[in-house]
Design an enzyme around this catalytic site. Sequence first.
Site, PDB file in Angstrom:
ATOM      1  N   HIS A  39       0.726  -0.998  -0.030  1.00  0.00           N
ATOM      2  CA  HIS A  39      -0.110   0.130  -0.138  1.00  0.00           C
ATOM      3  C   HIS A  39       0.721   1.201   0.004  1.00  0.00           C
ATOM      4  CE1 HIS A  39      -4.298  -1.199   1.078  1.00  0.00           C
ATOM      5  NE2 HIS A  39      -3.758  -2.253   0.764  1.00  0.00           N
ATOM      6  N   ASP A  40       1.951   0.924   0.633  1.00  0.00           N
ATOM      7  CA  ASP A  40       3.078   2.334   0.606  1.00  0.00           C
ATOM      8  C   ASP A  40       3.460   2.594  -0.641  1.00  0.00           C
ATOM      9  OD1 ASP A  40       4.568   4.360   1.440  1.00  0.00           O
ATOM     10  OD2 ASP A  40       6.350   2.866   1.624  1.00  0.00           O
ATOM     11  N   GLY A  45       4.851   5.932  -4.577  1.00  0.00           N
ATOM     12  CA  GLY A  45       6.225   5.182  -4.535  1.00  0.00           C
ATOM     13  C   GLY A  45       6.715   4.676  -3.094  1.00  0.00           C
ATOM     14  N   ASP A 216      -7.343 -18.313   3.728  1.00  0.00           N
ATOM     15  CA  ASP A 216      -7.244 -19.672   3.548  1.00  0.00           C
ATOM     16  C   ASP A 216      -6.819 -20.182   4.841  1.00  0.00           C
ATOM     17  OD1 ASP A 216      -4.240 -19.735   4.201  1.00  0.00           O
ATOM     18  OD2 ASP A 216      -4.174 -18.475   2.021  1.00  0.00           O
TER      19      ASP A 216
END
Length: 295
Positions: A39-40, A45, A216
Amino acid sequence: MQYYVMNCPLADQIVKGTVNAALQADPTLAASLVRMHFHDCFIQGCDASVLLDSTKDNTAEKDSPGNLSLRGYEVIDDAKDKLEQQCPGVVSCADIVAMAARDAVFFAGGPVYEIPKGRKDGKRSKIEDTINLPSPFLNASELIRTFGQRGFSAQEMVALSGNVSQPKSPLKYLEFEFRESGLAVYPLNPTMMDTNFATSLSKTCAAGDKAEQPFDVTRNTFDNLYYNTLSRKTGLLFSDQTLYSNPKTRNVVNGYAFNQAMFFLDFQQAMVKMGKLDVKDGSQGEVRQNCRKLN
């Protein structure tokens, strides 16, 4: 690779020790730290912009709907505090996030890989930038296009998908995703979801917002089971299951489901590549003293 060898030679060991201690206390943080790195890097960037707190004049990335379920900020803070004691003003928060993700993968049983360092911390973090985060209700073709805009192939996208999700997901964070893309879409596409899994999922959802559903069964282990769930049509999110239903990505899913070593190799290469997205250097960035605010 040896960026800190002279001015902070213990940087890697300090981050690894901090991450290992945190994951021993809460193994579910492993996937969360990898997801934080993703996400960063996908927004502005790899510059630790996702760590900055909002201020009265600015709503930061971390407060966007797509980032509200991110966890592990305290692990990064802890590593930063220890590094500042050892070598003040040297190791960037962006590098700590990247190293923490690497160490989390290994702790959870994934591949060992090394990453280049030297990223600087960005000076911008705005909620409106997060519109570029891949949505959980994109189909495979849309995911291919979105990742392709950042320089990733379809195969690299599928590899990265193996660990960008939480190991278990509180339904309060997935409520919109389920209504708009999961349970609302699957009945219209009955071939996409296993009937027994759909029944079980409906019962889980009926328990309310605090109910949790694992992605999972090996929720705290880095392995290829995620791809096996897709091949069995038991993927939790629409954006996951569509990787198997689309002929452009189905063979990659099947390949990873049968060959964990191939998944590991492709994943680590994709992670190193992701860690180089729009890196700040020189005057473009800084080394924050506190990862949550600008110097």
